[in-house]
Scaffold this motif. Structure first.
Motif, PDB file in Angstrom:
ATOM      1  N   GLN A 179       0.828  -1.218   0.000  1.00 17.55           N
ATOM      2  CA  GLN A 179       0.000   0.000   0.000  1.00 17.55           C
ATOM      3  C   GLN A 179       0.856   1.258   0.000  1.00 17.55           C
ATOM      4  OE1 GLN A 179      -3.019  -0.172   3.154  1.00 17.55           O
ATOM      5  NE2 GLN A 179      -2.868  -2.402   3.055  1.00 17.55           N
ATOM      6  N   VAL A 180       0.536   2.166  -0.921  1.00 14.51           N
ATOM      7  CA  VAL A 180       1.173   3.481  -0.981  1.00 14.51           C
ATOM      8  C   VAL A 180       0.114   4.510  -0.590  1.00 14.51           C
ATOM      9  CG1 VAL A 180       2.350   5.153  -2.469  1.00 14.51           C
ATOM     10  CG2 VAL A 180       2.690   2.694  -2.844  1.00 14.51           C
ATOM     11  N   TRP A 181       0.396   5.279   0.457  1.00 16.43           N
ATOM     12  CA  TRP A 181      -0.518   6.335   0.894  1.00 16.43           C
ATOM     13  C   TRP A 181       0.127   7.690   0.602  1.00 16.43           C
ATOM     14  CZ3 TRP A 181      -2.880   5.244   6.415  1.00 16.43           C
ATOM     15  CH2 TRP A 181      -3.380   3.931   6.470  1.00 16.43           C
ATOM     16  N   LEU A 182      -0.682   8.682   0.218  1.00 18.85           N
ATOM     17  CA  LEU A 182      -0.143  10.025  -0.015  1.00 18.85           C
ATOM     18  C   LEU A 182       0.576  10.562   1.224  1.00 18.85           C
ATOM     19  CD1 LEU A 182      -2.947  11.986  -1.953  1.00 18.85           C
ATOM     20  CD2 LEU A 182      -0.862  10.978  -2.886  1.00 18.85           C
ATOM     21  N   ASP A 183       0.049  10.249   2.409  1.00 14.95           N
ATOM     22  CA  ASP A 183       0.649  10.707   3.669  1.00 14.95           C
ATOM     23  C   ASP A 183       2.145  10.375   3.729  1.00 14.95           C
ATOM     24  OD1 ASP A 183      -2.032   9.725   3.692  1.00 14.95           O
ATOM     25  OD2 ASP A 183      -2.136   9.750   5.867  1.00 14.95           O
ATOM     26  N   GLY A 184       2.486   9.193   3.225  1.00 14.21           N
ATOM     27  CA  GLY A 184       3.849   8.687   3.349  1.00 14.21           C
ATOM     28  C   GLY A 184       4.892   9.535   2.651  1.00 14.21           C
ATOM     29  N   LEU A 185       4.486  10.250   1.593  1.00 16.02           N
ATOM     30  CA  LEU A 185       5.446  11.090   0.876  1.00 16.02           C
ATOM     31  C   LEU A 185       5.938  12.215   1.770  1.00 16.02           C
ATOM     32  CD1 LEU A 185       6.115  10.592  -2.255  1.00 16.02           C
ATOM     33  CD2 LEU A 185       4.071   9.445  -1.432  1.00 16.02           C
ATOM     34  N   TYR A 186       5.020  12.794   2.547  1.00 16.55           N
ATOM     35  CA  TYR A 186       5.430  13.842   3.485  1.00 16.55           C
ATOM     36  C   TYR A 186       6.217  13.256   4.658  1.00 16.55           C
ATOM     37  CZ  TYR A 186       5.461  17.568   6.885  1.00 16.55           C
ATOM     38  OH  TYR A 186       5.892  18.504   7.804  1.00 16.55           O
ATOM     39  N   MET A 187       5.793  12.099   5.130  1.00 16.49           N
ATOM     40  CA  MET A 187       6.430  11.508   6.313  1.00 16.49           C
ATOM     41  C   MET A 187       7.880  11.110   6.051  1.00 16.49           C
ATOM     42  SD  MET A 187       4.106  11.808   8.458  1.00 16.49           S
ATOM     43  CE  MET A 187       2.429  12.350   8.224  1.00 16.49           C
ATOM     44  N   GLY A 188       8.162  10.667   4.825  1.00 20.33           N
ATOM     45  CA  GLY A 188       9.483  10.134   4.564  1.00 20.33           C
ATOM     46  C   GLY A 188      10.406  10.949   3.676  1.00 20.33           C
ATOM     47  N   MET A 189       9.843  11.617   2.653  1.00 26.17           N
ATOM     48  CA  MET A 189      10.712  12.172   1.611  1.00 26.17           C
ATOM     49  C   MET A 189      11.494  13.433   2.005  1.00 26.17           C
ATOM     50  SD  MET A 189      10.672   9.762  -0.424  1.00 26.17           S
ATOM     51  CE  MET A 189      10.139   8.695   0.919  1.00 26.17           C
ATOM     52  N   PRO A 190      10.900  14.400   2.721  1.00 26.83           N
ATOM     53  CA  PRO A 190      11.733  15.534   3.143  1.00 26.83           C
ATOM     54  C   PRO A 190      12.904  15.088   4.026  1.00 26.83           C
ATOM     55  CG  PRO A 190       9.426  16.136   3.249  1.00 26.83           C
ATOM     56  CD  PRO A 190       9.466  14.646   2.984  1.00 26.83           C
ATOM     57  N   PHE A 191      12.651  14.138   4.931  1.00 22.36           N
ATOM     58  CA  PHE A 191      13.748  13.623   5.771  1.00 22.36           C
ATOM     59  C   PHE A 191      14.826  12.944   4.921  1.00 22.36           C
ATOM     60  CE2 PHE A 191      15.694   9.924   7.835  1.00 22.36           C
ATOM     61  CZ  PHE A 191      16.438  10.573   8.816  1.00 22.36           C
ATOM     62  N   TYR A 192      14.386  12.081   4.021  1.00 22.01           N
ATOM     63  CA  TYR A 192      15.303  11.333   3.148  1.00 22.01           C
ATOM     64  C   TYR A 192      16.171  12.308   2.337  1.00 22.01           C
ATOM     65  CZ  TYR A 192      16.310   7.472  -0.292  1.00 22.01           C
ATOM     66  OH  TYR A 192      16.884   6.515  -1.109  1.00 22.01           O
ATOM     67  N   THR A 193      15.546  13.369   1.801  1.00 20.90           N
ATOM     68  CA  THR A 193      16.269  14.344   0.972  1.00 20.90           C
ATOM     69  C   THR A 193      17.233  15.178   1.812  1.00 20.90           C
ATOM     70  OG1 THR A 193      14.129  14.545  -0.165  1.00 20.90           O
ATOM     71  CG2 THR A 193      15.902  15.911  -0.977  1.00 20.90           C
ATOM     72  N   HIS A 194      16.748  15.653   2.958  1.00 21.88           N
ATOM     73  CA  HIS A 194      17.569  16.493   3.842  1.00 21.88           C
ATOM     74  C   HIS A 194      18.768  15.689   4.377  1.00 21.88           C
ATOM     75  CE1 HIS A 194      17.419  19.634   7.384  1.00 21.88           C
ATOM     76  NE2 HIS A 194      18.626  19.508   6.872  1.00 21.88           N
ATOM     77  N   TYR A 195      18.530  14.450   4.776  1.00 22.82           N
ATOM     78  CA  TYR A 195      19.620  13.595   5.269  1.00 22.82           C
ATOM     79  C   TYR A 195      20.671  13.399   4.174  1.00 22.82           C
ATOM     80  CZ  TYR A 195      22.118   9.686   7.426  1.00 22.82           C
ATOM     81  OH  TYR A 195      23.096   8.897   7.969  1.00 22.82           O
ATOM     82  N   THR A 196      20.202  13.138   2.961  1.00 24.06           N
ATOM     83  CA  THR A 196      21.115  12.926   1.826  1.00 24.06           C
ATOM     84  C   THR A 196      21.968  14.171   1.600  1.00 24.06           C
ATOM     85  OG1 THR A 196      19.514  11.410   0.818  1.00 24.06           O
ATOM     86  CG2 THR A 196      21.236  12.284  -0.621  1.00 24.06           C
ATOM     87  N   LYS A 197      21.329  15.335   1.618  1.00 24.60           N
ATOM     88  CA  LYS A 197      22.063  16.593   1.406  1.00 24.60           C
ATOM     89  C   LYS A 197      23.142  16.796   2.468  1.00 24.60           C
ATOM     90  CE  LYS A 197      21.243  21.587   0.852  1.00 24.60           C
ATOM     91  NZ  LYS A 197      21.885  22.197   2.030  1.00 24.60           N
ATOM     92  N   ASP A 198      22.814  16.457   3.724  1.00 21.81           N
ATOM     93  CA  ASP A 198      23.748  16.702   4.826  1.00 21.81           C
ATOM     94  C   ASP A 198      24.870  15.662   4.950  1.00 21.81           C
ATOM     95  OD1 ASP A 198      22.235  18.893   5.398  1.00 21.81           O
ATOM     96  OD2 ASP A 198      21.611  18.269   7.408  1.00 21.81           O
TER      97      ASP A 198
END
Length: 417
Positions: A179-198
């Motif tokens: 299951q893919v929920w729209l909620d999950g994009l907010y829950m995971g992707m900003p963190f994933y992107t910010h962590y990658t950048k840092d």
């Protein structure tokens, strides 16, 4: 009659709850609000901008930041991080130490000295639990505490193990297979992107950024309704859930907050996605079609949005605060960042004014309330949530939910720029 009784119970519970909060943290509240009170005679001064008025109101209601999700004891949960994201921006803007202390306190209470995260269980592979990692990224940058780095590495490990659909989208949780929920994009992707950048460099970083953009590409492909431009709450790749359409695997309705999460996910990810990444232009194009779709279902009179977006006139539907605040934030931030033309500010401002006029109340002591927030909504589980219209409009409604107050402060900050 039931409705009246329900409201009486809610009022009684709210009064009891505020009593508990005040009793257990009187000293802290007194310290935090002493200056403000002495200046204006009110707990929250009314001569401040809306961003600070709401933030100080939240700090008054929830004297410790772990309480923000109505938690009775410290718990690793996602809503606190939205308000704390706003606190970071307020601290940067005003330099007021009370905002920084409120954020710092969250890290101190939730992360043990060995880097263990209180109440967190990686084995659940619950994507919701990545969101508060954003607070730790901020605190590690400021304080360089080893315990925050260890906790961040733990959360990043969850991404490596997070189960995925056949084409590579993250499952929402291990207990919600395929299951893919729209909620999950907010829950995971900003963190994933910010962590990658840092923390990530070279080919590994490129691979991570590609993976992040793919999550949005996949959602656009599988959850978008081409006729309205709206996105369904969720998609079941296996088509086995009772809520899933047997042909498409889609859930049956357009839930306001699910769309709200998705919009915030896109604008927040762009803060960290490299300017030269080829997927950046695609995400910006998704924001444009998204904004066009939500403007079509915006109430012409109030400027607000409904709990179930495309059925404003059906019995039980209501203008819902969290989705409205999220849509306003997504649009005004997109205008400020240049992702959307300036003309979109009109719809954002209409929504923002609508929130202040129809959903905000101010107590005698200056404390600001955001009303008509849907407390929670999901799919499946026990008892089973079927995604029907009746299900969404009958979930609990409450005031001052962090999923609404956080986006409201963030939107206010964008308007105040």
């Amino acid at each position: 009659m039931n409705f009246i009784n329900h409201n009486i119970k809610l009022l009684a519970f709210a009064a009891l709850g505020s009593g508990i909060f005040l009793a257990c943290a009187q000293t802290k509240v007194a310290t935090q609000t002493k200056t403000a009170t002495s200046q204006s005679g009110k707990t929250v001064p009314t001569n401040l901008k809306w961003s600070e008025r709401m933030m100080l109101s939240e700090m008054h209601r929830f004297p410790e930041s772990w309480m923000l999700d109505f938690s009775k004891s410290p718990k690793w949960t996602y809503p606190s991080a939205i308000v704390l994201d706003a606190a970071e921006q307020l601290y940067a803007k005003t330099g007021k130490k009370e905002y920084y202390d409120y954020i710092s306190d969250f890290g101190e209470k939730l992360i043990k000295e060995d880097g263990t995260i209180l109440t967190y269980d990686m084995e659940k592979y619950n994507i919701d639990l990545l969101n508060s990692g954003n607070v730790l990224l901020y605190l590690y940058e400021k304080e360089k505490k080893e315990k925050y780095l260890k906790a961040l590495q733990t959360l990043r490990l969850q991404i490596d193990g997070q189960p995925r659909t056949k084409e590579g989208s993250f499952w929402h949780k291990k207990i919600y297979p395929y299951q893919v929920w729209l909620d999950g994009l907010y829950m995971g992707m900003p963190f994933y992107t910010h962590y990658t950048k840092d923390f990530v460099k070279g080919a590994e970083a490129t691979k991570a950024y590609d993976d992040i953009v793919f999550q949005f590409d996949s959602v656009q492909k599988n959850l978008l309704d081409k006729k309205t431009g709206l996105l369904y709450h969720a998609w079941d790749e296996s088509k086995e859930q009772a809520w899933a359409n047997k042909e498409t695997g889609l859930s049956p309705n357009f839930w306001g907050r699910a769309m709200g999460w998705y919009g915030m996910a896109m604008v927040d990810v762009l803060d960290y996605l490299p300017k030269d990444h080829p997927g950046r232009a695609r995400i910006i194009s998704y924001i444009k079609s998204y904004a066009d779709a939500i403007i079509k279902v915006q109430d012409k009179k109030s400027g607000l949005w409904y709990q179930v977006l495309d059925k404003p006139l059906e019995k039980g539907n209501y203008e819902e605060a969290t989705a409205s605040a999220m849509f306003v934030y997504t649009m005004i931030k997109s205008v400020n960042k240049g992702y959307l033309p300036a003309s979109y500010k009109t719809a954002a401002k209409k929504g923002y004014d609508g929130i202040i006029k129809n959903l905000i109340t101010v107590d005698e002591n200056g404390v600001v309330n955001l009303n008509k927030c849907c407390a929670v909504a999901g799919l499946g589980g026990k008892p089973y949530r079927d995604g029907s219209y009746e299900y969404y409009v009958n979930e609990e409604i409450r005031s001052n939910d962090a999923k609404g107050t956080g986006p409201f402060i963030l939107a206010s900050l964008e308007f105040e720029k």
